[in-house]
Design an enzyme around this catalytic site. Structure first.
Site, mmCIF file in Angstrom:
data_model
loop_
_atom_site.group_PDB
_atom_site.id
_atom_site.type_symbol
_atom_site.label_atom_id
_atom_site.label_comp_id
_atom_site.label_asym_id
_atom_site.label_seq_id
_atom_site.Cartn_x
_atom_site.Cartn_y
_atom_site.Cartn_z
ATOM 1 N N GLY A 195 -29.154 63.727 55.470
ATOM 2 C CA GLY A 195 -28.588 62.578 56.173
ATOM 3 C C GLY A 195 -29.341 61.300 55.872
ATOM 4 O O GLY A 195 -30.512 61.170 56.223
ATOM 5 N N ASN A 240 -41.024 64.328 51.296
ATOM 6 C CA ASN A 240 -41.984 63.657 50.424
ATOM 7 C C ASN A 240 -41.482 62.343 49.835
ATOM 8 O O ASN A 240 -42.242 61.419 49.588
ATOM 9 C CB ASN A 240 -42.373 64.601 49.287
ATOM 10 C CG ASN A 240 -41.151 65.148 48.558
ATOM 11 O OD1 ASN A 240 -40.294 65.791 49.177
ATOM 12 N ND2 ASN A 240 -41.037 64.885 47.273
ATOM 13 N N TYR A 241 -40.159 62.249 49.594
ATOM 14 C CA TYR A 241 -39.605 61.098 48.867
ATOM 15 C C TYR A 241 -39.104 60.023 49.805
ATOM 16 O O TYR A 241 -38.713 60.309 50.928
ATOM 17 C CB TYR A 241 -38.393 61.536 48.036
ATOM 18 C CG TYR A 241 -38.697 61.757 46.566
ATOM 19 C CD1 TYR A 241 -39.133 60.708 45.763
ATOM 20 C CD2 TYR A 241 -38.522 63.006 45.980
ATOM 21 C CE1 TYR A 241 -39.395 60.928 44.417
ATOM 22 C CE2 TYR A 241 -38.781 63.220 44.639
ATOM 23 C CZ TYR A 241 -39.225 62.175 43.863
ATOM 24 O OH TYR A 241 -39.481 62.389 42.537
ATOM 25 N N ASP A 280 -29.517 65.052 49.664
ATOM 26 C CA ASP A 280 -30.229 64.236 50.645
ATOM 27 C C ASP A 280 -29.289 63.538 51.622
ATOM 28 O O ASP A 280 -29.733 63.057 52.662
ATOM 29 C CB ASP A 280 -31.153 63.232 49.942
ATOM 30 C CG ASP A 280 -32.387 63.936 49.350
ATOM 31 O OD1 ASP A 280 -32.691 65.072 49.764
ATOM 32 O OD2 ASP A 280 -33.044 63.363 48.481
#
Lengths: 672, 672
Positions: free
Chosen positions: B312, B390-391, B307
């Site tokens: 980034g 999504n996170y 991530d």
């Protein structure tokens, strides 16, 4: 309180008054007055209580109110159970060979006796202390070391001096190298010198070293100059008041309901804890704590404090002050204890209840629309703080809107210190000021979790996350992993293993989550800690059996609330959680199964506290946190309905730029 | 910003403008326009920066300002370093075989290409979706699995549907059992069906199961009824304003000083962190994170997200909103990125800076006088929040008045979901709604700690608490324990062991604390976590070398900021922290000593996230916390001078009794 108390309500002052009048006539009093030590609720048997709780709306006769009375009659330690409603003695027993918890009046007598003893005075004189010195005696209970018969109380007297007239000057900064033992008859039975260095197990008499006098060990504001002035006020404002509702000892807040209990020993206890009216825990409490010191030199192995069993988290609870111990809208709970003459003694503000903001509860931004949804996490806090001589402990339960519970211990206060020759160092302590050694020690806590996950038949599942075999057709790329879970079948002590992501779940195998297909449960988020370092054959280890494993699972018993046994004062071991399990294993008639039974889960955690100088002269809180979180218990995030966070409600303030204005090239495209 | 920026200040928009004009003419442009991906500060060499920092008052010429430019020219990925002051190219290089981080414009093209492909449309038609369904394609970077040549970009397209017109309806609740691969030329190169059960590694075509349609998976307030209304407002009021002072990127607060940095990749970084003007850390940052999925079935091993390296943390930082993401007086920091055409792009409010109350900092009650001294703990918070599909992750640094630092990660957002046949279960995922599987996965973070404990020559001491031998004359009662400490001599990866109370201290052996007689240091409070579960020979493990150990110690190198290497997109392994160490070990000329050297400490932590239904449809924050605390660094508690807590300043509000008045028997004796 209402005329008919709830079965789990602590005794009212009226009930204490009744309980104090009943036992007196039942015993002949030959030698002196009776000394009351405890009058507390003897919680009704779980079986009866559960029936009462589950009847709920229905009018059932409550279990009878029984007061447990600990009293010295004829210098013998009695436990008398009084039926408060019937005003009659329910049972009475002499507790031979047991001692009550610390009696502050008694300790004061010990101090006085010690200081007025001629040999003690001569010993102090030989130290050639500075003229302005005031000698302080700090009496400690005796941690069993096998060198004395334990049938009578022995008190260790540690010596310090104060070099200022100010009564709050920090005398722990000047430990003296003298120790005395005082008997139950207030006689000084032994005086000796303390070791001054590592190999020095029986110390030589030495002149008091004036170079020990140092001036940077005060913590009281009267004795400190240059306090920082940069911390600007921060206040919590709740324009509509708090979100909780309290009736007597019943709290409801954000779908949670629970009952607050309080007793002289455990302090705060929580009962019948539910979320959205679903049963979670029958009882939550700190069961015991033990503070064994790691300095091997005689007489330091006598330092080992059961701060619940010997001292009492209830009787030592602070009277919390508005605006000092918490921010915002605070509800305080009072408690009632008993004086030595049997009168009810009010302990004001022993528990505070309030809310805190805990940052973000959940957030999601849809990257396709740029729309963010964010909620803030509000917590309900129930806090109690105790002072046990030099140390303090803050005990906090936090309830979350996502149905999580966290239990936090904060250790603060002042390190217990002993003398050390200037220039010496030892491998079992830290020199925190010239001549002042803070010995290594452990704080071992045992949280008692009496679950009622959708009912009282629960099990413990131990789950680990394990790589799938590789190479193997089912795991062609070597990335697969699965969970393997086993239900604990019999009473046992277990350990943590973060390397396997070992997870302890309390589940109800009779209630299957319809979506996940697994039993409903709560997961323990343990506090990873070193267990007891004392040798298994030492008295420290034998007396604090709970310190040998991180998680214990036992069958429920009304008699088993205290992980080191009921009477820890000068105990000899063999009375704790490991002994209960062993005794039942060896008893063919005893039941030891814990699958789908009424069980209790105990979590041992704490800290190996090898002091740092930054803990001196008063220690910034060291936090230890344990969690309980729903795991496939609900049908979704139970905090999903928490209000969206808005500036309208939260009224934050933008802090402006003070730096010179920048040359800005404005964004051309929308960003999240 | 001031005309002369500080060497650690991020590039100003003016500097970005300069940097964007320089590289264009230096390359012949045959095919299409250049595509800018990055213009960021190339931090000056540590040697130069340290000289500049240590000169302080003195006027030294700052290190030259170098911009790192990542740009596609002629469809080749270039790294060009531009001397911003001289307006000249410092170096230029084609990064053969490397890919830039995720390009949202490119991903949008992938989506469009995928949805307009006739075979994809036919496949979707065969699913017989409800009429109201809108199909959503979620493009993901390709986690190397060895099944493709990695020289060109490949994008995985996962399919979902939305069943509502509302653009924020939760499409992750309806994963479709189709997957496509799209090439760098925007061609669909493969379409396949997803497995539907455990053994089903190549799935059969199945009709869409209408029973999958379920209605309890929305999180957006527009789509939810019955939000709770019981949460009353709680506001933080700071009548005198915040306690911090900010000038440009320089923050001072409660004896702390530091500089805030921000870049497209790491997001927030902190520099030259000092307490009471004593040097502590040269740089603190999240170095990398990896989210490997544990579902072994093809094509799921292609789910493994870096991530930071791929997406980034900077470019995905949220624009934080006043009153939503934090309470109180908030200072926001903006950042500057670059558009594809080379213009400076403002990213507003990517970091918030504010204060929070953290309960009690320390408390002591003198039991002899009953006088309590209590201070509250104020923290400075620097927070950034990122959205990666999504996170979301919240990243928070907390600075304490006791000179402690805590770094917290909160994982929230929506689980990445895949389809599963209704009624099926698998041992590597949780069914969170009918037909919706949330596969097991890990979140592995690597915090990079570049220490400067009283200077730049530091060491790592590994200390354990160990029982003394027993029976033994020095330990007659079996209670003694000592600490044993060893200095790490060479670069290495190490693991945690709470059972031994293994403690990692960063110390300066050249500076001895005069009281304790030990080197000054800071101690790491690790987050106990399971390490990577993927097999060492898997691409997941080879690409995320930092996941193999919890603590790494390396020699400082200007080139080593990123624990999985500089270019993680479709990387093949062999580029991370373990490879650096191994390569140096194998190179006779390389130095590998880390004792009393300029070193870096890396802490790997995270969670093995086996989802629970309570994480659905939006996940309550899961917290992970790492701490850094002074250990025999100061001469006493550095927060000793914090103001005493008073109601006058804190203005708490007493919540009154509502229950009927009790019969009170007032206390006869004073209590604490």
């Amino acid at each position: 309180m209402s005329p008919v108390p709830h079965p789990l309500d602590p005794l009212s002052p009226h009930e204490i008054a009744i309980a104090s009048t009943v036992p007196k006539p039942s015993q002949s009093i030959a030698n002196g007055s009776p000394i009351f030590r405890v009058i507390t609720l003897n919680e009704p048997p779980k079986k009866e209580t559960v029936v009462y709780l589950e009847a709920r709306g229905e009018q059932l006769p409550p279990p009878r109110r029984i007061a447990k009375v600990h009293i010295y009659l004829n210098q013998q330690f009695h436990e008398i159970l009084v039926d408060v409603t019937a005003k009659s003695v329910f049972s009475a027993e002499i507790l031979h060979g047991k001692h009550s918890h610390v009696d502050s009046a008694y300790m004061k007598q010990v101090e006085t006796a010690c200081l007025s003893d001629a040999r003690v005075q001569a010993e102090i004189a030989s130290l050639q202390l500075p003229e302005e010195a005031t000698v302080i005696v700090e009496p400690w209970t005796y941690a069993t070391d096998g060198m004395n018969d334990m049938s009578a109380r022995i008190t260790m007297c540690w010596f310090y001096m104060r070099l200022s007239d100010h009564p709050d000057a920090n005398y722990y900064a000047y430990p003296l190298d003298v120790v005395a033992e005082v008997s139950e008859k207030f006689e000084v039975t032994n005086i000796s010198r303390l070791p001054s260095g590592e190999g020095d197990s029986i110390s030589k008499k030495e002149l008091f070293d004036r170079s020990k006098v140092h001036s940077s060990s005060e913590y009281h504001p009267d004795l400190q100059s240059d306090r920082r002035t940069t911390t600007r006020p921060l206040q919590v404002v709740q324009p509509e008041g708090p979100s909780f509702r309290i009736e007597g000892n019943f709290i409801s807040w954000e779908k949670w309901t629970m009952r607050v209990g309080f007793n002289y020993r455990e302090g705060l206890s929580l009962h019948d804890v539910r979320y959205d009216d679903r049963s979670l825990f029958y009882r939550l409490s700190l069961s015991e704590m033990f503070v064994p010191y790691g300095d091997p030199r005689c007489p330091y192995p006598r330092k080992g404090a059961f701060d619940l069993g010997n001292d009492g988290a209830g009787v030592n609870a602070n009277n919390l002050k508005l605006g000092c111990d918490c921010l915002g809208h605070i509800k305080y709970f009072d408690a009632w204890h008993v004086t030595s003459t049997g009168d009810a003694l009010k302990m004001p503000n022993v528990v505070c209840c309030h809310e805190v903001d805990d940052g973000i509860l959940y957030k999601h931004t849809n990257f396709r629309t740029g729309n963010a949804v964010v909620t803030r996490s509000r917590l309900l806090v129930l806090q109690t703080i105790i002072t046990v001589s030099n140390y303090e402990y803050c005990f906090l339960f936090y309830f979350g809107q996502d149905a999580s519970i966290h239990y936090e211990v904060r250790a603060t206060g002042i390190l217990s210190t002993v003398p050390i020759s200037v220039g010496e160092r030892v491998p079992f302590g830290t020199v925190v000021a010239p001549g002042v050694l803070a010995p290594y020690h452990q704080h071992l806590f045992c949280l008692r979790i009496d679950p009622a996950i959708e009912g009282h038949r629960n099990s413990v599942a131990v789950e680990e996350s394990i790589p799938m075999p590789f190479p193997h057709p089912t795991n062609p790329f070597g990335v697969g992993y699965v969970t393997k879970s086993a239900i604990i079948s019999h009473e046992i002590g277990l350990d943590l293993d973060h390397a396997k992501n070992r997870v302890f779940k309390i589940v109800n195998e009779n209630v299957i989550n319809p979506t996940t297909g697994t039993p409903v449960g709560f997961k323990l988020l343990p506090c990873y800690s070193q267990l007891i370092l004392a040798h298994p054959s030492s008295y420290h280890a034998k007396r604090s059996e709970f310190g040998a494993h991180a998680v214990w699972v036992t069958r429920y018993s009304d008699e088993e609330l205290f992980a080191s046994g009921v009477h820890t004062m000068q105990s000899l071991g063999g009375e704790g959680i490991a002994s209960w399990i062993k005794n039942r294993q060896e008893d063919e008639k005893a039941q030891t199964a814990v699958q789908n039974e009424d069980i209790v889960v105990w979590h041992t955690f704490g800290s190996t506290h090898n002091p740092r100088i930054e803990d001196w002269p008063v220690m910034p809180c060291e936090k230890m946190i344990v969690g309980l979180k729903p795991f496939n218990f609900f049908d979704r995030n139970p905090g999903l309905d928490v209000p969206i966070s808005t500036q309208e409600k939260n009224k934050s303030v933008l802090v402006g730029e003070k730096e010179p204005q920048v040359v800005t090239i404005e964004a051309e495209k929308p960003r999240l």
